[in-house]
Motif scaffolding. Structure first.
Motif, PDB file in Angstrom:
ATOM      1  N   UNK A 170      11.857   8.996   1.722  1.00 58.24           N
ATOM      2  CA  UNK A 170      10.596   8.312   1.434  1.00 58.24           C
ATOM      3  C   UNK A 170       9.574   9.303   0.903  1.00 58.24           C
ATOM      4  N   UNK A 171       8.817   8.893  -0.120  1.00 61.77           N
ATOM      5  CA  UNK A 171       7.909   9.816  -0.780  1.00 61.77           C
ATOM      6  C   UNK A 171       6.435   9.527  -0.523  1.00 61.77           C
ATOM      7  N   UNK A 172       6.087   8.320  -0.096  1.00 66.24           N
ATOM      8  CA  UNK A 172       4.679   8.002   0.112  1.00 66.24           C
ATOM      9  C   UNK A 172       4.575   6.779   1.009  1.00 66.24           C
ATOM     10  N   UNK A 173       3.413   6.612   1.636  1.00 62.88           N
ATOM     11  CA  UNK A 173       3.191   5.416   2.438  1.00 62.88           C
ATOM     12  C   UNK A 173       1.701   5.103   2.453  1.00 62.88           C
ATOM     13  N   UNK A 174       1.386   3.844   2.793  1.00 60.76           N
ATOM     14  CA  UNK A 174       0.005   3.401   2.945  1.00 60.76           C
ATOM     15  C   UNK A 174      -0.180   2.961   4.387  1.00 60.76           C
ATOM     16  N   UNK A 175      -1.186   3.495   5.050  1.00 57.38           N
ATOM     17  CA  UNK A 175      -1.473   3.142   6.431  1.00 57.38           C
ATOM     18  C   UNK A 175      -2.392   1.923   6.478  1.00 57.38           C
ATOM     19  N   UNK A 176      -1.994   0.906   7.253  1.00 58.84           N
ATOM     20  CA  UNK A 176      -2.804  -0.298   7.414  1.00 58.84           C
ATOM     21  C   UNK A 176      -3.254  -0.433   8.860  1.00 58.84           C
ATOM     22  N   UNK A 177      -4.335  -1.171   9.072  1.00 57.67           N
ATOM     23  CA  UNK A 177      -4.845  -1.407  10.416  1.00 57.67           C
ATOM     24  C   UNK A 177      -4.363  -2.737  10.979  1.00 57.67           C
ATOM     25  N   UNK A 178      -3.670  -3.520  10.175  1.00 64.78           N
ATOM     26  CA  UNK A 178      -3.096  -4.798  10.597  1.00 64.78           C
ATOM     27  C   UNK A 178      -1.831  -5.004   9.783  1.00 64.78           C
ATOM     28  N   UNK A 179      -0.973  -5.946  10.173  1.00 62.74           N
ATOM     29  CA  UNK A 179       0.299  -6.105   9.460  1.00 62.74           C
ATOM     30  C   UNK A 179       0.118  -6.350   7.963  1.00 62.74           C
ATOM     31  N   UNK A 180       0.720  -5.523   7.104  1.00 60.78           N
ATOM     32  CA  UNK A 180       0.699  -5.788   5.660  1.00 60.78           C
ATOM     33  C   UNK A 180       1.668  -6.915   5.324  1.00 60.78           C
ATOM     34  N   UNK A 181       1.324  -7.727   4.343  1.00 60.74           N
ATOM     35  CA  UNK A 181       2.130  -8.892   4.001  1.00 60.74           C
ATOM     36  C   UNK A 181       2.705  -8.856   2.597  1.00 60.74           C
ATOM     37  N   UNK A 182       2.125  -8.065   1.707  1.00 63.34           N
ATOM     38  CA  UNK A 182       2.599  -8.074   0.327  1.00 63.34           C
ATOM     39  C   UNK A 182       2.300  -6.744  -0.347  1.00 63.34           C
TER      40      UNK A 182
ATOM     41  N   UNK B  35      -2.780  -7.354   3.365  1.00 64.31           N
ATOM     42  CA  UNK B  35      -2.192  -8.268   4.330  1.00 64.31           C
ATOM     43  C   UNK B  35      -3.177  -8.915   5.267  1.00 64.31           C
ATOM     44  N   UNK B  36      -2.905  -8.802   6.560  1.00 64.60           N
ATOM     45  CA  UNK B  36      -3.588  -9.609   7.564  1.00 64.60           C
ATOM     46  C   UNK B  36      -5.063  -9.280   7.726  1.00 64.60           C
ATOM     47  N   UNK B  37      -5.473  -8.068   7.406  1.00 61.82           N
ATOM     48  CA  UNK B  37      -6.870  -7.692   7.601  1.00 61.82           C
ATOM     49  C   UNK B  37      -7.750  -8.019   6.407  1.00 61.82           C
ATOM     50  N   UNK B  38      -7.185  -8.582   5.333  1.00 58.50           N
ATOM     51  CA  UNK B  38      -7.971  -8.942   4.162  1.00 58.50           C
ATOM     52  C   UNK B  38      -8.441  -7.759   3.350  1.00 58.50           C
ATOM     53  N   UNK B  39      -7.917  -6.564   3.637  1.00 60.86           N
ATOM     54  CA  UNK B  39      -8.314  -5.346   2.933  1.00 60.86           C
ATOM     55  C   UNK B  39      -7.196  -4.921   1.982  1.00 60.86           C
ATOM     56  N   UNK B  40      -7.552  -4.634   0.735  1.00 55.58           N
ATOM     57  CA  UNK B  40      -6.580  -4.128  -0.224  1.00 55.58           C
ATOM     58  C   UNK B  40      -6.598  -2.610  -0.249  1.00 55.58           C
TER      59      UNK B  40
ATOM     60  N   UNK C  14     -12.482  -6.499   2.236  1.00 55.21           N
ATOM     61  CA  UNK C  14     -12.930  -7.894   2.261  1.00 55.21           C
ATOM     62  C   UNK C  14     -12.788  -8.606   0.922  1.00 55.21           C
ATOM     63  N   UNK C  15     -11.644  -8.420   0.266  1.00 54.55           N
ATOM     64  CA  UNK C  15     -11.474  -9.091  -1.019  1.00 54.55           C
ATOM     65  C   UNK C  15     -11.110 -10.567  -0.843  1.00 54.55           C
ATOM     66  N   UNK C  16     -10.677 -10.938   0.367  1.00 54.55           N
ATOM     67  CA  UNK C  16     -10.479 -12.347   0.718  1.00 54.55           C
ATOM     68  C   UNK C  16     -11.061 -12.574   2.101  1.00 54.55           C
ATOM     69  N   UNK C  17     -11.358 -13.832   2.411  1.00 47.90           N
ATOM     70  CA  UNK C  17     -11.942 -14.186   3.706  1.00 47.90           C
ATOM     71  C   UNK C  17     -10.898 -14.516   4.757  1.00 47.90           C
ATOM     72  N   UNK C  18      -9.644 -14.326   4.423  1.00 49.58           N
ATOM     73  CA  UNK C  18      -8.530 -14.598   5.339  1.00 49.58           C
ATOM     74  C   UNK C  18      -7.364 -13.717   4.901  1.00 49.58           C
ATOM     75  N   UNK C  19      -6.273 -13.654   5.679  1.00 55.29           N
ATOM     76  CA  UNK C  19      -5.131 -12.827   5.285  1.00 55.29           C
ATOM     77  C   UNK C  19      -4.675 -13.089   3.856  1.00 55.29           C
ATOM     78  N   UNK C  20      -4.269 -12.010   3.184  1.00 52.88           N
ATOM     79  CA  UNK C  20      -3.823 -12.082   1.789  1.00 52.88           C
ATOM     80  C   UNK C  20      -2.303 -12.088   1.799  1.00 52.88           C
TER      81      UNK C  20
END
Length: 333
Positions: free
Chosen positions: A42-54, A68-73, A88-94
């Motif tokens: 593995x060469x890279x990763x993105x850390x999320x504060x809630x489950x990523x969905x896409x 994903x679930x936190x609405x943050x891209x 906050x690009x969406x008001x609910x999970x993306x």
């Protein structure tokens, strides 16, 4: 009867996520580094504060977007290893994200459970979408090829958008399948799309009404000799071969199939893997097929017993398993 074979596991990816994989996507130019020995790094990763969905790669493969679930891209630059945050690009999970081309420019399209589809110009740091579309319901699945973008939502709505006019829905239709939409994938030539449901069915839909006679649906991912004995499983993922236009279905039964929609034939059927298949993807040239295995949460937390270890496998399909075949000759009575 079709000869079932064990699903090949050519390469198991090292250090996969420790929980269910929601989405897989291939970079146009890179992926986990695969060494000649078959080892993967593995060469890279993105850390999320809630489950990523896409997740989605830019067209040039230099940046990866995940949300994903936190609405943050979060947008990772693979060269600098720096991550930019889009709060906050969406008001609910993306649930869905795809990079699309609009009037010669490249934009990010996102759709979420706030019933909104939004387009983002990543060259603009303002955090304001360049356009947005009200969806009839929560977005569950989305795909885009060329000028075609399709969003599948709750209540079986299929929203078709012509990206030459991205700010409005070209046509909304009810799914040809009677149960909840689980997956959508656009044809490689953008003439239509396939839709999968939680009830082990797939529908083939053409966009142009003049081709509506080509629409059909079929059963898959079922076990049992008779309807009364059948176990029926969700079609969790559909992926089209980028060269041949054939496609795969993968489901909660752990089964994997390759199909030819034009001749209405199953090209290859693999026997069950341990666990459920949650996401799949073909590489840019179609020579590698990625498959995520784990629990799909369809039966709730009480069935999450930890027996299905999450994993990602990379397969090398044989050409005869994914290449179109001529239609079977019709037999007389």
């Amino acid at each position: 009867m079709l000869n079932q074979q064990p699903a090949p596991k050519d390469i198991e990816i090292a250090s996969p996520p420790t929980d269910t994989v929601s989405d897989l996507c291939f970079s146009p130019t890179r992926l986990w580094e695969i060494q000649p020995t078959g080892a993967s790094i593995p060469r890279a990763f993105i850390q999320h504060e809630a489950p990523p969905l896409t997740c989605a790669f830019t067209k040039d493969g230099t940046r990866l977007f995940a949300t994903g679930s936190d609405g943050v891209g979060r947008l990772l630059d693979l060269q600098s290893q720096q991550t930019a945050t889009m709060p906050n690009i969406h008001d609910a999970p993306i649930k869905c994200a795809r990079f699309v081309e609009i009037q010669g420019g490249h934009f990010l399209a996102t759709a979420g459970w706030d019933k909104m589809l939004k387009y983002w110009d990543l060259r603009q740091p303002s955090g304001t979408p360049t356009a947005q579309v009200q969806l009839p319901e929560r977005a569950y699945t989305m795909d885009a090829v060329g000028p075609l973008l399709v969003v599948g939502t709750a209540e079986r709505h299929l929203n078709i958008i012509n990206l030459q006019n991205p700010g409005q829905i070209f046509k909304t239709i009810a799914s040809p399948l009677k149960w909840q939409t689980r997956s959508v994938a656009c044809f490689h030539d953008a003439r239509g799309f396939a839709v999968g449901s939680i009830e082990g069915r797939v529908g083939i839909q053409y966009v142009d009404d003049k081709e509506s006679g080509l629409n059909f649906s079929f059963k898959c991912h079922r076990e049992g000799a008779t309807p009364s004995q059948q176990s029926i499983y969700s079609v969790n993922s559909i992926s089209f071969h980028p060269v041949y236009g054939t496609f795969s279905t993968a489901g909660a039964d752990g089964g994997l199939n390759f199909w030819d929609k034009d001749s209405k034939q199953r090209l290859k059927q693999f026997s069950l893997v341990q666990g459920q298949i949650t996401s799949t993807s073909f590489s840019r040239d179609g020579k590698i097929f990625a498959c995520a295995v784990g629990y799909d949460w369809s039966k709730g937390h009480e069935y999450s017993n930890g027996l299905a270890k999450p994993g990602i496998f990379m397969l090398a399909p044989k050409d005869e398993d994914v290449k179109p075949r001529p239609p079977k000759p019709k037999t007389g009575r």
